[in-house]
Scaffold this motif. Structure first.
Motif, PDB file in Angstrom:
ATOM      1  N   LEU A  80      38.216 -23.629  -9.235  1.00 55.05           N
ATOM      2  CA  LEU A  80      37.613 -22.320  -9.466  1.00 55.05           C
ATOM      3  C   LEU A  80      38.648 -21.274  -9.874  1.00 55.05           C
ATOM      4  O   LEU A  80      38.307 -20.245 -10.455  1.00 55.05           O
ATOM      5  CB  LEU A  80      36.878 -21.863  -8.208  1.00 55.05           C
ATOM      6  CG  LEU A  80      35.673 -22.709  -7.794  1.00 55.05           C
ATOM      7  CD1 LEU A  80      35.107 -22.232  -6.464  1.00 55.05           C
ATOM      8  CD2 LEU A  80      34.590 -22.693  -8.869  1.00 55.05           C
ATOM      9  N   ASP A  81      39.906 -21.548  -9.587  1.00 60.32           N
ATOM     10  CA  ASP A  81      40.966 -20.599  -9.923  1.00 60.32           C
ATOM     11  C   ASP A  81      41.699 -20.954 -11.214  1.00 60.32           C
ATOM     12  O   ASP A  81      42.631 -20.252 -11.604  1.00 60.32           O
ATOM     13  CB  ASP A  81      41.987 -20.529  -8.774  1.00 60.32           C
ATOM     14  CG  ASP A  81      41.372 -19.985  -7.487  1.00 60.32           C
ATOM     15  OD1 ASP A  81      40.512 -19.088  -7.594  1.00 60.32           O
ATOM     16  OD2 ASP A  81      41.734 -20.465  -6.411  1.00 60.32           O
ATOM     17  N   ARG A  82      41.278 -22.011 -11.886  1.00 67.06           N
ATOM     18  CA  ARG A  82      41.959 -22.427 -13.117  1.00 67.06           C
ATOM     19  C   ARG A  82      41.339 -21.752 -14.334  1.00 67.06           C
ATOM     20  O   ARG A  82      40.125 -21.496 -14.372  1.00 67.06           O
ATOM     21  CB  ARG A  82      41.889 -23.948 -13.299  1.00 67.06           C
ATOM     22  CG  ARG A  82      42.742 -24.736 -12.327  1.00 67.06           C
ATOM     23  CD  ARG A  82      42.944 -26.154 -12.841  1.00 67.06           C
ATOM     24  NE  ARG A  82      43.782 -26.946 -11.948  1.00 67.06           N
ATOM     25  CZ  ARG A  82      44.304 -28.126 -12.273  1.00 67.06           C
ATOM     26  NH1 ARG A  82      44.062 -28.652 -13.465  1.00 67.06           N
ATOM     27  NH2 ARG A  82      45.049 -28.791 -11.418  1.00 67.06           N
ATOM     28  N   ASP A  83      42.166 -21.541 -15.352  1.00 68.40           N
ATOM     29  CA  ASP A  83      41.646 -21.049 -16.622  1.00 68.40           C
ATOM     30  C   ASP A  83      41.151 -22.235 -17.446  1.00 68.40           C
ATOM     31  O   ASP A  83      41.219 -23.396 -17.014  1.00 68.40           O
ATOM     32  CB  ASP A  83      42.707 -20.244 -17.375  1.00 68.40           C
ATOM     33  CG  ASP A  83      43.969 -21.056 -17.698  1.00 68.40           C
ATOM     34  OD1 ASP A  83      43.942 -22.303 -17.555  1.00 68.40           O
ATOM     35  OD2 ASP A  83      44.978 -20.441 -18.101  1.00 68.40           O
ATOM     36  N   THR A  84      40.660 -21.968 -18.636  1.00 66.59           N
ATOM     37  CA  THR A  84      40.076 -23.022 -19.459  1.00 66.59           C
ATOM     38  C   THR A  84      41.086 -24.128 -19.748  1.00 66.59           C
ATOM     39  O   THR A  84      40.756 -25.322 -19.680  1.00 66.59           O
ATOM     40  CB  THR A  84      39.550 -22.438 -20.782  1.00 66.59           C
ATOM     41  OG1 THR A  84      38.568 -21.438 -20.495  1.00 66.59           O
ATOM     42  CG2 THR A  84      38.918 -23.532 -21.637  1.00 66.59           C
ATOM     43  N   LYS A  85      42.332 -23.732 -20.061  1.00 64.45           N
ATOM     44  CA  LYS A  85      43.349 -24.739 -20.341  1.00 64.45           C
ATOM     45  C   LYS A  85      43.578 -25.631 -19.124  1.00 64.45           C
ATOM     46  O   LYS A  85      43.661 -26.858 -19.245  1.00 64.45           O
ATOM     47  CB  LYS A  85      44.656 -24.059 -20.750  1.00 64.45           C
ATOM     48  CG  LYS A  85      45.771 -25.038 -21.101  1.00 64.45           C
ATOM     49  CD  LYS A  85      47.033 -24.314 -21.534  1.00 64.45           C
ATOM     50  CE  LYS A  85      48.153 -25.291 -21.872  1.00 64.45           C
ATOM     51  NZ  LYS A  85      49.395 -24.572 -22.290  1.00 64.45           N
ATOM     52  N   GLY A  86      43.648 -25.045 -17.958  1.00 61.00           N
ATOM     53  CA  GLY A  86      43.853 -25.816 -16.742  1.00 61.00           C
ATOM     54  C   GLY A  86      42.684 -26.727 -16.429  1.00 61.00           C
ATOM     55  O   GLY A  86      42.869 -27.853 -15.962  1.00 61.00           O
TER      56      GLY A  86
END
Length: 269
Positions: A80-86
């Protein structure tokens, strides 16, 4: 690297004879996967691809369950804390597990007891053969956590195993497929009692490894490749594959054994 020398830290790996066994061993949580165990499983199946001393792999779970999927606290929460790349990095890694299982030349036998949910259902699906206990429940529950059913190859592989309509129902609803449904629909090849599951899977694996290893690997390769071929293309491809198998020493061993009226002992070359 041989599988016998693989330093597994997040799953339990044993190699007996030509059979490798991978045990998902977090029974207190129904054997969920973590970032580390995902990566280790990918590495394990890739190592298997380079180890011709192993002829089959058994995949099972400890404590009466197969695998409950991604660990809610160790995977779902952090995502839930990752961006799209992650997030793309994570979904690429989960897909790599199925790719590694399908590229692994050895047949993989999933011994499914209890819960096989989410990524656990996917690992069972991506295996070559599946045994179940009567209490097995398989759930592709991605839509129940707000995601699409198209995860880790489910929309490509599951319809080929149980049919488009049945796969659609499971992927749209996220409901569990019972052991009996799995048997009726062809997802499982047979059911055995829980106390007999490990030995049944081991016996099937030993039966596989007694066969011609090069030819078994060719069978797995062609089963995968022919999904995207016409019948005519498949026949042509199988002609080449079978001719290659006829160049092996195992083919000659089979002939010599037949002439001598004895059972062939295959060596995989």
């Amino acid at each position: 690297m041989s599988l016998a020398g693989f330093d597994a830290r997040h799953v339990r790996l044993t190699v007996e004879g030509r059979v490798a066994s991978i045990l998902l061993d977090r029974p207190e949580r129904k054997n969920p996967l973590t970032f580390d165990s995902y990566a280790e499983l990918v590495a394990l199946f890739r190592a298997a691809a380079a180890d011709d001393t192993v002829g089959a792999v058994v995949l099972s779970g400890a404590g009466g369950n197969f695998c409950s999927g991604g660990d809610v606290h160790e995977i779902i929460g952090p995502l839930l804390d990752r961006d799209t790349k992650g997030l793309m990095q994570f979904t690429a890694m989960t897909g790599d597990l199925v790719k590694a299982m399908r590229a692994c030349p050895q047949p993989i036998i999933a011994a499914v007891d209890g819960i096989a949910a989410g990524a656990g259902a996917i690992m069972a699906m991506a295996s070559d053969m599946r045994l179940a206990t009567p209490r097995a429940k398989v759930a592709f529950l991605f839509n129940r956590v707000g995601l699409a059913g198209c995860d880790m190859g489910a929309c490509a592989i599951l319809p080929r195993l149980i049919g488009q309509g049945r796969a659609s129902e499971l992927l749209y609803t996220g409901r569990s497929m019972s052991a009996q449904e799995g048997l009726d629909w062809g997802f499982f090849s047979r059911a055995v009692e829980p106390e007999a599951l490990v030995e049944a899977a081991a016996n099937l694996a030993r039966q596989v490894v007694e066969g011609p290893g090069f030819a078994n690997a060719m069978t797995k390769r062609m089963l995968a490749m022919e999904w995207s071929m016409s019948v005519e293309q498949a026949i042509e491809a199988e002609a080449v594959a079978q001719a290659l198998c006829m160049t092996t020493n195992d083919f000659r061993r089979a002939y010599d054994a037949f002439v001598a009226k004895r059972r062939p002992v295959f060596e995989g070359d």
